[in-house]
Write an enzyme that holds these catalytic residues in place. Structure first.
Site, PDB file in Angstrom:
ATOM      1  N   LYS A   1      14.533 -11.488 -18.466  1.00 37.52           N
ATOM      2  CA  LYS A   1      13.396 -11.433 -19.345  1.00 37.52           C
ATOM      3  C   LYS A   1      12.758 -12.696 -19.191  1.00 37.52           C
ATOM      4  O   LYS A   1      13.483 -13.722 -19.391  1.00 37.52           O
ATOM      5  CB  LYS A   1      13.756 -10.792 -20.810  1.00 37.52           C
ATOM      6  CG  LYS A   1      12.530 -10.025 -21.452  1.00 37.52           C
ATOM      7  CD  LYS A   1      12.229  -8.741 -20.664  1.00 37.52           C
ATOM      8  CE  LYS A   1      11.373  -8.012 -21.607  1.00 37.52           C
ATOM      9  NZ  LYS A   1      11.605  -6.412 -21.261  1.00 37.52           N
TER      10      LYS A   1
ATOM     11  N   ASP B   1       5.389  -6.706 -19.316  1.00 33.62           N
ATOM     12  CA  ASP B   1       6.051  -6.254 -20.649  1.00 33.62           C
ATOM     13  C   ASP B   1       4.948  -6.298 -21.876  1.00 33.62           C
ATOM     14  O   ASP B   1       3.793  -6.269 -21.292  1.00 33.62           O
ATOM     15  CB  ASP B   1       7.222  -7.279 -20.789  1.00 33.62           C
ATOM     16  CG  ASP B   1       8.002  -6.620 -21.890  1.00 33.62           C
ATOM     17  OD1 ASP B   1       8.807  -5.723 -21.816  1.00 33.62           O
ATOM     18  OD2 ASP B   1       7.954  -7.067 -23.236  1.00 33.62           O
TER      19      ASP B   1
ATOM     20  N   THR C   1       6.498   4.198 -17.544  1.00 28.81           N
ATOM     21  CA  THR C   1       7.287   4.188 -18.693  1.00 28.81           C
ATOM     22  C   THR C   1       6.979   5.316 -19.737  1.00 28.81           C
ATOM     23  O   THR C   1       7.976   6.052 -20.174  1.00 28.81           O
ATOM     24  CB  THR C   1       6.960   2.765 -19.310  1.00 28.81           C
ATOM     25  OG1 THR C   1       7.037   1.825 -18.512  1.00 28.81           O
ATOM     26  CG2 THR C   1       8.104   2.449 -20.433  1.00 28.81           C
TER      27      THR C   1
ATOM     28  N   ASN D   1       0.563   0.280 -22.976  1.00 26.10           N
ATOM     29  CA  ASN D   1       1.318   0.669 -21.807  1.00 26.10           C
ATOM     30  C   ASN D   1       2.126   1.985 -22.028  1.00 26.10           C
ATOM     31  O   ASN D   1       1.804   2.960 -21.103  1.00 26.10           O
ATOM     32  CB  ASN D   1       1.636   0.023 -20.799  1.00 26.10           C
ATOM     33  CG  ASN D   1       1.844   0.404 -19.222  1.00 26.10           C
ATOM     34  OD1 ASN D   1       1.007   1.073 -18.886  1.00 26.10           O
ATOM     35  ND2 ASN D   1       2.952   0.064 -18.923  1.00 26.10           N
TER      36      ASN D   1
ATOM     37  N   SER E   1       9.476   0.127 -10.953  1.00 27.90           N
ATOM     38  CA  SER E   1       9.518  -1.270 -10.497  1.00 27.90           C
ATOM     39  C   SER E   1      10.604  -1.482  -9.243  1.00 27.90           C
ATOM     40  O   SER E   1      10.220  -2.111  -8.502  1.00 27.90           O
ATOM     41  CB  SER E   1      10.170  -2.134 -11.517  1.00 27.90           C
ATOM     42  OG  SER E   1       8.794  -2.714 -12.587  1.00 27.90           O
TER      43      SER E   1
END
Ligand code: GLU
Length: 417
Positions: A107, A147, A191, A222, A350
């Protein structure tokens, strides 16, 4: 009562510890997993529109790469700090292993307020960040993605910057790109789509008809906006929804296509004529069938968990529920779809994007969605097996699947001797 588990890094460590102990694995597994393999903090200097130089703090954390190169998003938010990024990287390890993706967790992010930056500033900052971390990322090393408050345009600037540094187009560096430069069909919606898919499955098991359900959603980014759109199209009623500016409520259901159009024009949800305002607290505590926390971590804590009245909590955000809150929800009989499964549709597509970049062969949206359901169904089945075998929550079961897989990889690779 104050919630002692608000530090996500300590929480992530505790969750790994419990999984290692429950599985009866060698202590070396926890010794390696309890902290990231590599944590980078970088200074990101960039020129503001007024000509002044400003330096922001950037981060990239690679938790564990036993299963493959590390993978995970980049967050632009004022609250970004090293402990948060470490926890998010650890949760990515769990997510990737649970979904059976050939990745470890990572991350990154920049502590900044995107609302204070012009488009040009955002571009310069994104490019400077890539310069700062270019030596430690790469398509076979560590692959970033969007993100909180990052998007396909930012991914495009970043992949361009990296490609310039390398002197060759390197689309496999980053995922969540616009389709015309190597993005995947279905990635933007992945997502939210995955969250609805997992929730519908659990709802059916509990005798709830998803198409007739009432839903409250915290977050209209999102994840939240796509989940709302898909749920609405399936016939479900979204009674309440919020963004960082405020919430909306309509007891007979909000018209989501109209709200999306309103947001496109006005940027924020406030003022939408088809609903009345509602506070964040009230939204979380509505008596609905399904609650999607799809914003940030630590939203359902020991302070408000007792007041949650949804039957299913489907975690779209990473880490929205603290462990103490988890226990309270469990005692109340509320089922929680853990973040590592609930929002795993993003990293799964992804992965498909990265595969398409490596092979230069692009799939249709139907193909992507079909494979997404296949990967998520398999992960859910494995999580359920652990849930039944050990009599633990779905979250703990997800960790058991993931930690067992990562431990196996580390054992084969000779890291545990
Ligand atoms: N940021 C997303 C997550 O938390 C996606 C990560 C990715 O696609 O690599 O899962």
């Amino acid at each position: 009562m104050a919630d002692s588990s608000l530090n996500p890094y300590l929480r992530a460590q505790q969750a790994f510890k419990e999984a290692v102990d429950t599985l009866g694995l060698e202590p070396a597994v926890y010794e390696i997993l309890k902290q990231p393999l590599r944590s980078f903090e970088v200074a990101v200097p960039f020129i503001r529109d007024d000509g002044n130089l400003q330096v922001f703090n950037g981060y990239r954390v690679q938790h564990n790469d036993a299963l493959g190169p590390t993978k995970g998003g980049l967050r632009f938010h004022t609250a970004v700090n090293m402990d948060e990024v470490k926890a998010l990287a650890m949760w990515m390890s769990v997510k990737c292993a649970l979904l059976g993706l050939p990745y470890g967790g990572a991350k990154g992010g920049i502590a900044c307020d995107v609302d204070q930056l012009s488009d040009h500033e955002l571009e310069r900052l994104s490019r400077e960040y890539i310069r700062a971390v270019s030596l430690v990322i790469g398509p076979d090393k560590d692959i970033p993605a969007p993100d909180v408050s990052t998007n396909p345009q930012i991914m495009a600037w970043m992949v361009d910057e990296y490609s310039r540094i390398r002197g060759e187009n390197t689309f496999g560096l980053i995922t969540g790109k616009p389709m015309v430069i190597g993005g995947s069909a279905g990635r933007v919606a992945a997502t939210g789509r995955g969250l609805v898919f997992a929730t519908k499955q659990l709802a059916t098991e509990l005798g709830i008809d998803f198409a007739k359900s009432q839903i409250a959603i915290q977050g209209f980014g999102n994840v939240g906006s796509v989940a709302a759109d898909i749920a609405y199209a399936m016939g479900a009623k979204v009674l309440a929804i919020s963004d960082k500016d405020g919430g909306l409520y309509n007891p007979s259901g909000i018209n989501i296509p109209e709200l999306l159009e309103y947001q496109r024009v006005h940027r924020f949800l406030t003022g939408f004529p088809g609903a009345e305002p509602i506070s964040n607290e009230e939204l979380l505590e509505l008596p609905v069938d399904i609650l999607f926390p799809a914003a940030l971590e630590n939203q359902i804590t020991a302070d408000n968990a007792g007041k949650i009245r949804a039957r299913i909590v489907g975690e779209g955000a990473n880490g929205p529920t603290t462990p103490e809150a988890d226990r309270i929800l469990f005692d109340k009989g509320i089922m929680v779809i853990p973040d590592v499964l609930g929002n795993s549709g993003g990293v799964t597509v992804s992965y498909f994007e990265w595969v398409q970049n490596q092979t230069r062969f692009y799939w249709s949206e139907d193909e992507v969605n079909r494979r997404l359901e296949e990967y998520m169904s398999r992960a859910m089945a494995e999580m359920h097996t652990m849930h039944e075998r050990f009599g633990v929550t779905l979250r703990k079961a997800a960790y058991l699947v993931a930690v067992e897989r990562i431990a196996q990889a580390m054992r084969y690779r000779g890291w545990l001797k």
